[in-house]
Write an enzyme that holds these catalytic residues in place. Structure first.
Site, PDB file in Angstrom:
ATOM      1  N   GLY A   1      -9.346 -19.190  10.528  1.00  0.00           N
ATOM      2  CA  GLY A   1      -8.516 -20.357  10.242  1.00  0.00           C
ATOM      3  C   GLY A   1      -7.041 -20.022  10.427  1.00  0.00           C
ATOM      4  O   GLY A   1      -6.629 -18.905  10.144  1.00  0.00           O
TER       5      GLY A   1
ATOM      6  N   ARG B   1     -13.060 -20.032  16.324  1.00  0.00           N
ATOM      7  CA  ARG B   1     -14.231 -19.423  15.697  1.00  0.00           C
ATOM      8  C   ARG B   1     -15.202 -19.154  16.845  1.00  0.00           C
ATOM      9  O   ARG B   1     -15.434 -20.015  17.679  1.00  0.00           O
ATOM     10  CB  ARG B   1     -14.836 -20.365  14.661  1.00  0.00           C
ATOM     11  CG  ARG B   1     -13.815 -20.740  13.597  1.00  0.00           C
ATOM     12  CD  ARG B   1     -14.419 -20.929  12.240  1.00  0.00           C
ATOM     13  NE  ARG B   1     -13.430 -21.519  11.341  1.00  0.00           N
ATOM     14  CZ  ARG B   1     -12.777 -20.840  10.416  1.00  0.00           C
ATOM     15  NH1 ARG B   1     -12.975 -19.551  10.255  1.00  0.00           N
ATOM     16  NH2 ARG B   1     -11.903 -21.441   9.636  1.00  0.00           N
TER      17      ARG B   1
ATOM     18  N   ASP C   1     -11.141 -12.087   6.542  1.00  0.00           N
ATOM     19  CA  ASP C   1     -12.133 -11.003   6.464  1.00  0.00           C
ATOM     20  C   ASP C   1     -13.160 -11.063   7.594  1.00  0.00           C
ATOM     21  O   ASP C   1     -13.618 -10.019   8.067  1.00  0.00           O
ATOM     22  CB  ASP C   1     -12.815 -10.974   5.089  1.00  0.00           C
ATOM     23  CG  ASP C   1     -13.511 -12.275   4.732  1.00  0.00           C
ATOM     24  OD1 ASP C   1     -13.196 -13.305   5.353  1.00  0.00           O
ATOM     25  OD2 ASP C   1     -14.376 -12.251   3.845  1.00  0.00           O
TER      26      ASP C   1
ATOM     27  N   THR D   1      -4.678 -15.573   5.768  1.00  0.00           N
ATOM     28  CA  THR D   1      -5.627 -16.643   5.461  1.00  0.00           C
ATOM     29  C   THR D   1      -5.147 -17.331   4.193  1.00  0.00           C
ATOM     30  O   THR D   1      -4.729 -16.659   3.253  1.00  0.00           O
ATOM     31  CB  THR D   1      -7.049 -16.104   5.233  1.00  0.00           C
ATOM     32  OG1 THR D   1      -7.851 -17.143   4.655  1.00  0.00           O
ATOM     33  CG2 THR D   1      -7.103 -14.898   4.306  1.00  0.00           C
TER      34      THR D   1
ATOM     35  N   ASP E   1      -6.798 -18.675   1.956  1.00  0.00           N
ATOM     36  CA  ASP E   1      -7.739 -18.519   0.836  1.00  0.00           C
ATOM     37  C   ASP E   1      -7.400 -17.355  -0.096  1.00  0.00           C
ATOM     38  O   ASP E   1      -7.867 -17.307  -1.226  1.00  0.00           O
ATOM     39  CB  ASP E   1      -9.160 -18.292   1.360  1.00  0.00           C
ATOM     40  CG  ASP E   1      -9.705 -19.525   2.056  1.00  0.00           C
ATOM     41  OD1 ASP E   1      -9.148 -20.617   1.832  1.00  0.00           O
ATOM     42  OD2 ASP E   1     -10.661 -19.393   2.833  1.00  0.00           O
TER      43      ASP E   1
ATOM     44  N   ASP F   1      -8.628 -14.395  -0.010  1.00  0.00           N
ATOM     45  CA  ASP F   1      -9.927 -13.843  -0.427  1.00  0.00           C
ATOM     46  C   ASP F   1     -10.200 -12.457   0.176  1.00  0.00           C
ATOM     47  O   ASP F   1     -11.343 -12.013   0.210  1.00  0.00           O
ATOM     48  CB  ASP F   1     -11.060 -14.813  -0.044  1.00  0.00           C
ATOM     49  CG  ASP F   1     -11.110 -15.096   1.449  1.00  0.00           C
ATOM     50  OD1 ASP F   1     -10.190 -14.667   2.169  1.00  0.00           O
ATOM     51  OD2 ASP F   1     -12.067 -15.752   1.904  1.00  0.00           O
TER      52      ASP F   1
ATOM     53  N   ARG G   1     -13.620 -22.304  -0.122  1.00  0.00           N
ATOM     54  CA  ARG G   1     -15.079 -22.460  -0.155  1.00  0.00           C
ATOM     55  C   ARG G   1     -15.723 -21.410  -1.058  1.00  0.00           C
ATOM     56  O   ARG G   1     -16.588 -21.697  -1.838  1.00  0.00           O
ATOM     57  CB  ARG G   1     -15.660 -22.364   1.253  1.00  0.00           C
ATOM     58  CG  ARG G   1     -16.217 -23.700   1.715  1.00  0.00           C
ATOM     59  CD  ARG G   1     -16.822 -23.595   3.073  1.00  0.00           C
ATOM     60  NE  ARG G   1     -15.783 -23.411   4.032  1.00  0.00           N
ATOM     61  CZ  ARG G   1     -15.329 -24.331   4.872  1.00  0.00           C
ATOM     62  NH1 ARG G   1     -15.840 -25.448   4.922  1.00  0.00           N
ATOM     63  NH2 ARG G   1     -14.361 -24.129   5.709  1.00  0.00           N
TER      64      ARG G   1
END
Ligand code: ATP
Length: 324
Positions: free
Chosen positions: A11, A72, A103, A125, A127, A129, A171
């Site tokens: 992303g 992607r 990741d 990112t 996120d 994460d 997510r």
């Protein structure tokens, strides 16, 4: 002259362009050439290469998105594609590759590293994460976007005595929901890492009413309900249990865009320069990362083994401060 490759993958995140500029100019300053690869790992296989000059990365520092674009590309999970990519990058005369992404992108970079092609990752990112780095590029900008939206929503929530459910990205990770909820003073924060307890949610809204609160802001990470919209599902279920007007806002892709914040620009500049330094030093299979205020390196193998944990104490604190 040494040649290095750089790509953006997964992303997009605000600050990717600032990182591309830092990578390119730091490499050029150290007498290395830089090849940009468009559309992430797909662009290696399709051989979408562009020479990055000083001027090619001029005027992009403040722009959101990524000039190399991202993609992607599930095909890259196949070992034959990875071997093909290694061969193509070698044919291009590249001594290594810098991967700017999340990741998933680092898993791909790790595969190339294990095949003998040096790779260094730059975490980017929204996120947040990725284990091993306190912050990834793009998180701070996304957070600022989210809290500006929540502040506005609160104005109208107060005027009409309503509950507002605000769905934010994440997510698998609730970091964005937690940090934004804390910074915006949300009454309730729901994250995928903590099992959903609707009875608790409803009792908290009721308690807020008893305390004379004129609104409830409920920040929900999209991953709280894996199927469909978490925001709408939570609102529907709350509405079945209490007679309170509930509105839903799904922030969606506005969270990804925009000019990077000062924090993200500084982080991108520091990580970009550090990534070039490590690659030219002969390091590989690592990401450059932020720990405290220091730039460090972490092996991909270490960070990809585990999941980044949510700070449950911070979550408790947020709820304590909002309405206990
Ligand atoms: P974000 O979390 O911001 O979406 P990400 O880097 O985690 O970023 P992914 O879509 O998971 O995003 O991965 C990006 C790309 O990396 C994939 O499209 C694919 O090309 C490659 N990739 C992901 N996982 C693997 C894997 N296990 N092996 C090889 N390549 C992979």
């Amino acid at each position: 002259m040494q040649r290095i490759g750089v790509l953006t993958s997964g992303g997009d995140a605000p600050g990717m362009n600032a990182a591309l500029r830092a990578v390119t100019r730091e490499a050029l300053a150290r007498r290395a050439e830089v090849v940009g690869i468009r559309h992430g790992f797909a662009g290696i296989v399709r051989q979408e290469f562009i020479e990055l000059s000083r001027s090619r990365v001029g005027g992009i520092l403040e722009r959101g998105g990524t000039i190399l674009q991202t993609a992607r590309y599930e095909e890259f999970k196949r070992p034959e594609r990875q071997r093909q990519a290694r061969a193509i990058l070698r044919d291009q005369g590249l001594i290594g590759l810098i991967v700017i992404g999340g990741d998933g992108s680092f898993r791909a970079a790790q595969r190339l590293h294990l095949l003998g092609l040096p790779t260094i990752g730059i975490p980017a990112t929204i996120d947040n994460d990725i284990p091993g780095t306190d912050m990834a590029i793009g998180v701070d900008t996304a957070l600022n976007t989210v809290i500006r939206a929540i502040d506005r929503i609160r104005d109208t929530a107060t005027s009409h005595s309503r509950a507002f459910v605000v769905e934010v990205m994440g997510r698998r990770s609730g970091y964005l929901a937690l940090a934004a909820g804390l910074a915006a003073g949300a009454e309730i924060i729901l994250v995928p890492e903590v099992p959903l307890d609707l009875r608790w949610v409803v009792s908290r809204i009721k308690r807020g009413e008893e305390l004379g609160k004129q609104h409830s802001i409920i920040v929900v990470a999209e991953g709280v309900c894996p199927e469909g919209s978490a925001g709408y599902q939570i609102a529907r279920e709350i509405a079945q249990q209490i007679d309170y007007e509930i509105r839903v806002t799904v922030l969606g892709h506005v969270q990804r865009g925009g000019s990077p914040s000062v924090f993200d620009r500084l982080l991108a500049v520091r990580l970009g320069a550090a990534a070039v330094d490590r690659l030219l030093d002969g390091s590989s299979g690592q990401m450059v990362a932020l720990q405290g205020n220091a730039i460090i390196t972490k092996k991909f193998s270490e960070c990809l083994r585990r999941r980044k944990r949510i700070d449950r104490e911070l979550l408790k604190l947020a709820h304590r401060l909002a309405a206990d």
